[in-house]
Design an enzyme around this catalytic site. Sequence first.
Site, PDB file in Angstrom:
ATOM      1  N   GLU A  46      -2.891  15.171   1.535  1.00 53.80           N
ATOM      2  CA  GLU A  46      -3.401  14.910   0.184  1.00 53.80           C
ATOM      3  C   GLU A  46      -4.747  14.207   0.284  1.00 53.80           C
ATOM      4  OE1 GLU A  46      -0.577  13.099  -2.500  1.00 53.80           O
ATOM      5  OE2 GLU A  46       1.030  14.409  -1.767  1.00 53.80           O
ATOM      6  N   GLY A  64     -10.387   9.052  -5.708  1.00 54.25           N
ATOM      7  CA  GLY A  64     -11.178   8.782  -4.490  1.00 54.25           C
ATOM      8  C   GLY A  64     -11.920  10.013  -4.005  1.00 54.25           C
ATOM      9  N   GLY A  97      -5.386   3.663  -9.542  1.00 51.47           N
ATOM     10  CA  GLY A  97      -6.138   4.868  -9.162  1.00 51.47           C
ATOM     11  C   GLY A  97      -5.221   5.868  -8.488  1.00 51.47           C
ATOM     12  N   ASP A 149       0.840  -1.204   0.000  1.00 52.51           N
ATOM     13  CA  ASP A 149       0.000   0.000   0.000  1.00 52.51           C
ATOM     14  C   ASP A 149       0.870   1.248   0.000  1.00 52.51           C
ATOM     15  OD1 ASP A 149      -1.947   1.946   0.649  1.00 52.51           O
ATOM     16  OD2 ASP A 149      -1.703   1.553   2.792  1.00 52.51           O
ATOM     17  N   CYS A 200      -9.866  12.215  -1.784  1.00 56.09           N
ATOM     18  CA  CYS A 200      -8.512  12.471  -2.262  1.00 56.09           C
ATOM     19  C   CYS A 200      -8.349  13.912  -2.716  1.00 56.09           C
ATOM     20  CB  CYS A 200      -8.198  11.598  -3.471  1.00 56.09           C
ATOM     21  SG  CYS A 200      -8.371   9.863  -3.159  1.00 56.09           S
ATOM     22  N   GLY A 207     -13.348   6.275  -6.410  1.00 56.21           N
ATOM     23  CA  GLY A 207     -14.265   7.017  -7.271  1.00 56.21           C
ATOM     24  C   GLY A 207     -15.576   6.307  -7.583  1.00 56.21           C
TER      25      GLY A 207
END
Length: 484
Positions: free
Chosen positions: A421, A303, A299, A249, A306, A343
């Site tokens: 972010e 999101g 991606g 991740d 995001c 998203g």
Amino acid sequence: MKIRADKGLTFDDVLLVPRRSSLASRREADTSSWFTPGIRLYVPVVSANMDTVTETDMAIAMARAGGLGVIHRFMSIEQQAGQVRKVKRAEGLIVENPYSIEQDATIAEARKMMQTQDVGGLVVTNGGTELIGLITQRDVLLAPDDSAPVRTVMTLPDKIISARPHTTPEEARRILHEHRLEKLPVIDDNGQFVGLITAQDLIKHQKNPNATKDERGHLRVAAAVGVLPRDMPRAEALVEAGVDALVVDIAHGHADHCIAMIKRLRAAFPDTPLVAGNVASGEGARELAEAGADAIKVGIGPGSICTTRIVTGFGVPQLTAIMDSVAGLRQAGLDTPVIADGGIRTSGDLVKALAAGASTVMIGSLFAGCEEAPGAPVIRDGQKVKVVRGMASLGAAIGRKEREQDESAESQEDWDKVVPEGVEAVVPYRGHVREILYQLVGGLRSGMSYGGARTIRELQENAEFIQITPAGVRESSYHDVRKV
Ligand code: XMP
């Protein structure tokens, strides 16, 4: 410097053109797909490795419904491995360490143990792994002397009907019914007792026939790890706990340290499926797959929470990111599945992501309002809501700092200098995740029928996208009426 000639598209920019369909009913659509080449999901949806989305409860609910949960990594190694263990123990055809009692214990003790552990029976042993007998509620219900030893009322080994370790659920069901039993001890080739099959567990199995399970009937679960060498003990603890897949991740996965981590994990755990990301280009997807990843998470910035694209100027609209990543892999002769991450707001987005080539999708915010997501709901402006936060938000960074203070002073993040972010937000409380999945899968089945597709692969082969204008977007939602 170069500017691409084509446009970057996302879900709202396109629709799928309906195709001739031979499906008489939505039920004929098979929604199953692959998370990694070895892990099949009947529901091609995964819950995000975010601390407001996936911990034990979400992972169990997702796997029971046919999807999968990825447990986030923002907790101690022991906590994360403990959560994985809990999911793996939640269900299983064979209970591997059933409650047991020694043959000289009293009937009163057996009765108490059954009550406190809330089980209908106990295995009687001689203190080791040898099965001496079996005792159930019925044996102790009307026993005249509570102080008599268990061995006086238990069922003796020669009367015990047992099963072999590889007994299937169907066989177990037949044996239990034939002999009107509730418990079936499992004995291996050496005569050793290895576990218990219970009628209760078989009933659970029947209730969720499409649950995501491993070959031993345990629910599957994935878990996230970071990219640094110091994350290796975490990976080791997760593998030890029985995790079904590790998810590397990191926000920008097309990076040297991510590729190095994939290689380290591949070498250390050759049998554990590895997912890596996030990327948003064909080259990124291909290089992670070539390094050893079994599935690629795609991606950068789509999101709901995001702000990466605003803060950094980088990102690729999600539909194009999926198409580019899939194309990059296939052109290199790789069949690696793509997980479209971020998203997804509606079942229509899910259908478009899969039609564009993704094998599964990952969902964060849409699930953050569920009962099974971590945290309790609160009332805001008279409405029941839950909190969701980006893992790169200021709140998440502060949470990490607080946790790391407990663990090691060296690894502290200097959060005064954090450039977030992501944002923190609230989402409506949405009840159980199973109900949301039901709506998503219903929409997917309907979408497959519009696409003339019986399988996800056919949906992808038949897909013809059409770009639409702002007028088309307006026309696509309900309009010129007031919603009741
Ligand atoms: P949805 O739209 O389903 O997206 O909520 C979930 C995905 O968003 C990513 N994510 C982030 N991206 N800043 C980002 O740019 C963040 O703080 C952040 N937190 C999560 C992640 O890929 C997740 O699965």
